[in-house]
Design a protein around this motif. Structure first.
Motif, PDB file in Angstrom:
ATOM      1  N   CYS A 134       0.798  -1.309  -0.187  1.00 18.66           N
ATOM      2  CA  CYS A 134       0.047   0.148  -0.022  1.00 18.66           C
ATOM      3  C   CYS A 134       0.770   1.275   0.170  1.00 18.66           C
ATOM      4  O   CYS A 134       1.793   1.261   0.870  1.00 18.66           O
ATOM      5  CB  CYS A 134      -0.796   0.250   1.148  1.00 18.66           C
ATOM      6  N   THR A 135       0.555   2.192  -1.082  1.00 20.02           N
ATOM      7  CA  THR A 135       1.478   3.268  -1.152  1.00 20.02           C
ATOM      8  C   THR A 135       0.660   4.389  -1.224  1.00 20.02           C
ATOM      9  O   THR A 135      -0.596   4.597  -1.621  1.00 20.02           O
ATOM     10  CB  THR A 135       2.296   3.623  -2.354  1.00 20.02           C
ATOM     11  N   PRO A 136       1.062   5.668  -0.424  1.00 17.73           N
ATOM     12  CA  PRO A 136       0.059   6.844  -0.490  1.00 17.73           C
ATOM     13  C   PRO A 136       0.300   7.566  -1.966  1.00 17.73           C
ATOM     14  O   PRO A 136       1.301   7.468  -2.613  1.00 17.73           O
ATOM     15  CB  PRO A 136       0.914   7.735   0.567  1.00 17.73           C
ATOM     16  N   LEU A 137      -0.727   8.350  -2.326  1.00 17.01           N
ATOM     17  CA  LEU A 137      -0.771   9.263  -3.238  1.00 17.01           C
ATOM     18  C   LEU A 137      -0.609  10.622  -2.974  1.00 17.01           C
ATOM     19  O   LEU A 137      -1.764  11.027  -2.528  1.00 17.01           O
ATOM     20  CB  LEU A 137      -2.066   8.878  -4.096  1.00 17.01           C
ATOM     21  N   ILE A 138       0.416  11.195  -3.250  1.00 16.87           N
ATOM     22  CA  ILE A 138       0.659  12.402  -2.839  1.00 16.87           C
ATOM     23  C   ILE A 138       1.018  13.426  -3.931  1.00 16.87           C
ATOM     24  O   ILE A 138       1.745  12.956  -5.090  1.00 16.87           O
ATOM     25  CB  ILE A 138       2.184  12.438  -1.843  1.00 16.87           C
ATOM     26  N   VAL A 139       0.436  14.300  -3.918  1.00  9.48           N
ATOM     27  CA  VAL A 139       0.704  15.536  -5.093  1.00  9.48           C
ATOM     28  C   VAL A 139       0.610  16.608  -4.262  1.00  9.48           C
ATOM     29  O   VAL A 139       0.138  17.183  -3.532  1.00  9.48           O
ATOM     30  CB  VAL A 139      -0.315  15.551  -6.129  1.00  9.48           C
ATOM     31  N   GLN A 140       1.738  17.472  -4.708  1.00  9.39           N
ATOM     32  CA  GLN A 140       1.759  18.854  -4.094  1.00  9.39           C
ATOM     33  C   GLN A 140       1.868  18.973  -2.714  1.00  9.39           C
ATOM     34  O   GLN A 140       1.120  19.804  -2.069  1.00  9.39           O
ATOM     35  CB  GLN A 140       0.896  19.971  -4.751  1.00  9.39           C
ATOM     36  N   GLN A 141       2.733  17.929  -1.962  1.00 12.29           N
ATOM     37  CA  GLN A 141       2.893  17.817  -0.742  1.00 12.29           C
ATOM     38  C   GLN A 141       1.486  17.442  -0.027  1.00 12.29           C
ATOM     39  O   GLN A 141       1.197  17.623   1.316  1.00 12.29           O
ATOM     40  CB  GLN A 141       3.420  18.899  -0.227  1.00 12.29           C
ATOM     41  N   GLN A 142       0.483  17.026  -0.573  1.00 11.48           N
ATOM     42  CA  GLN A 142      -0.873  16.545  -0.185  1.00 11.48           C
ATOM     43  C   GLN A 142      -1.243  15.266  -0.410  1.00 11.48           C
ATOM     44  O   GLN A 142      -1.174  14.724  -1.736  1.00 11.48           O
ATOM     45  CB  GLN A 142      -2.050  17.564  -0.598  1.00 11.48           C
ATOM     46  N   CYS A 143      -1.535  14.538   0.544  1.00 11.45           N
ATOM     47  CA  CYS A 143      -2.072  13.292   0.266  1.00 11.45           C
ATOM     48  C   CYS A 143      -3.496  12.913  -0.133  1.00 11.45           C
ATOM     49  O   CYS A 143      -4.439  13.435   0.991  1.00 11.45           O
ATOM     50  CB  CYS A 143      -1.647  12.138   1.755  1.00 11.45           C
ATOM     51  N   ILE A 144      -3.755  12.508  -1.112  1.00 15.28           N
ATOM     52  CA  ILE A 144      -5.156  12.363  -1.509  1.00 15.28           C
ATOM     53  C   ILE A 144      -5.761  11.166  -1.615  1.00 15.28           C
ATOM     54  O   ILE A 144      -6.871  11.014  -1.748  1.00 15.28           O
ATOM     55  CB  ILE A 144      -5.344  12.985  -2.999  1.00 15.28           C
ATOM     56  N   GLY A 145      -5.086  10.337  -1.055  1.00 12.71           N
ATOM     57  CA  GLY A 145      -5.785   8.785  -1.022  1.00 12.71           C
ATOM     58  C   GLY A 145      -4.296   7.859  -0.973  1.00 12.71           C
ATOM     59  O   GLY A 145      -3.262   8.230  -0.619  1.00 12.71           O
ATOM     60  N   ALA A 146      -4.743   6.645  -1.494  1.00  7.66           N
ATOM     61  CA  ALA A 146      -3.692   5.717  -1.307  1.00  7.66           C
ATOM     62  C   ALA A 146      -4.076   4.322  -2.317  1.00  7.66           C
ATOM     63  O   ALA A 146      -5.368   4.191  -2.695  1.00  7.66           O
ATOM     64  CB  ALA A 146      -3.749   4.917   0.093  1.00  7.66           C
TER      65      ALA A 146
END
Length: 429
Positions: A134-146
């Motif tokens: 399981c890996t986080p979905l991070i964009v622009q230093q914000q985690c939007i999900g996994a």
């Protein structure tokens, strides 16, 4: 350089692949994710690619739902033998929640020994989860999900550090693609809302009466502070010669106020053709508003009838700004409200006031006029409005009205609310 298909084979067979192979794979993935700006298509594409590259038995993408009362993770896409689309989890629940909170990739080689593993789905579906990546979905230093991958197909059936590094790189590309798709959706929604607001404004403008050029004794103007307005005015000449007029302000802002404005304006316009008593007219409309309107909304209004043959006005004021009479000697008189707004008390009487205008003028206006701010951020107030009336001179009512509105729309004046104005003359000109 190896072809992309060969890179897939190397990955799935556990073979060593070069930096060039990795870059080629990442470029292919990024290009694939960018193929669509539609969020659902992007999510489906991401799931398919992750299943293919990591050789997993099942996969799912959970996104944070910030609009929920409590933050939740929602399964927006999945692949494998069990469909869990729409499944909602508390933001910190299970291995997915741990991934989001820690913003770190999690490898669970044996879920039976992990206290964070939530076995509810397995128990309900019969699916057997052995290992999880399981890996986080991070964009622009914000985690939007996994992203969650379940049960490695090849080798020993367990995910390893190579998978961790690969999925981290691919997840970055997926997160950016999802973010871009969301932004595209928001832009489409904003454009749709803007078009709806423009249409609503057109409908509102159609509800306002057309200005007459024959010296008609009633003129009005509406300037919305936003795309749609909660203010309205109306006038019409009945078959018996009486001229009906009204000016009103609906509480609140935006579409709700605009819809109530359209309803009350249309109802008044229809009833005023048959009812010549202002008190009875507002009583009928008030009963309807009290019965059908919720959320504490109400309407302040001045409505009445002018007899152009003798300049006599009969009107009722339901909680609205006191109209101003500009007498021919230059003095002003305020006529205070005699009843509460429409929508407050269902059985409230609306007393009628009678006024003989002759050579005087009656000014009706909403509080957006007196609350507009001057260059010193001070409200215009009634005295300031009287100053604008004096400055407009003694020409035709249309020209005076235009002059007052022009002053209110100067760059140094800040409109905090819709402004609506009406001038009623005692005689035809």
């Amino acid at each position: 350089m190896s072809s992309t298909s060969n890179v897939y084979a190397l990955i799935n067979q556990g073979e060593t692949y070069t930096l060039e192979d990795q870059l080629e794979l990442l470029a292919d993935v990024t290009q694939s994710f960018a193929a669509s700006l539609e969020i659902e298509a992007t999510l489906r594409n991401a799931i398919e690619k992750f299943m293919q590259y990591l050789d997993a038995e099942a996969a799912s993408i959970f996104l944070l739902d910030a609009d929920a009362d409590n933050a939740e993770l929602v399964c927006r896409a999945c692949a494998g033998p069990v469909d869990i689309s729409g499944l909602r989890l508390p933001a910190g629940a299970g291995i997915i929640g741990k991934t989001v909170l820690s913003r770190c990739c999690q490898i669970v080689r044996d879920v039976s020994k992990d206290p964070d593993f939530a076995s509810k789905v397995d128990a309900e579906t019969g699916f057997v989860t052995r290992s999880i990546l399981c890996t986080p979905l991070i964009v622009q230093q914000q985690c939007i999900g996994a992203l969650e991958l379940i049960n490695k197909r090849g080798g020993d059936g367990l995910f390893d550090d190579r998978d961790r590094h690969l999925v981290g790189a691919l997840a970055s590309a997926a997160a950016l693609a999802i973010h871009n798709a969301r932004m595209a959706d928001q832009l489409v929604e904003q454009e749709r809302m803007q078009k709806e607001l423009e249409l609503a404004r057109e409908i509102q403008m159609d509800l306002l009466p057309a200005q007459r050029e024959d010296g008609f004794p009633v003129v009005g103007m509406n300037v919305p502070a936003r795309e749609v307005s909660g203010d309205f005015y109306d006038f019409l000449q009945r078959e018996d010669g009486l001229i009906y007029f009204c000016l009103a302000d609906v509480s609140g802002k935006g579409m709700n106020a605009a819809l109530l404005m359209a309803k009350v304006s249309s109802l008044l316009h229809h009833l005023a053709k048959e009812i010549a008593d202002p008190g009875e007219l507002l009583t009928r409309v008030n009963a309807e508003v009290c019965e059908s309107v919720s959320h504490g909304m109400f309407v302040t209004i001045v409505a009445g009838f002018l007899d152009p043959a003798n300049g006599r006005i009969r009107f009722a004021n339901a909680g609205h700004q006191p109209p101003l009479v500009h007498h021919r000697d230059g003095s002003f008189e305020e006529l205070v409200a005699t009843a509460p707004p429409l929508g407050i008390l269902p059985d409230c009487p609306f007393p009628t006031t009678t006024l003989l205008l002759e050579d005087s003028s009656l000014y009706l206006f909403t509080d957006g006029v007196t609350e507009s701010l001057d260059e010193n951020d001070r409200p215009l107030s009634v005295d300031g409005f009287i100053g604008l009336i004096r400055g407009a001179g003694n020409g035709p009512a249309v020209r005076r009205l235009q002059g007052i509105v022009a002053e209110l729309r100067k760059p140094v004046v800040s409109l905090r609310d819709d402004i609506t104005l009406m001038i009623i003359e005692g005689r035809m000109h």
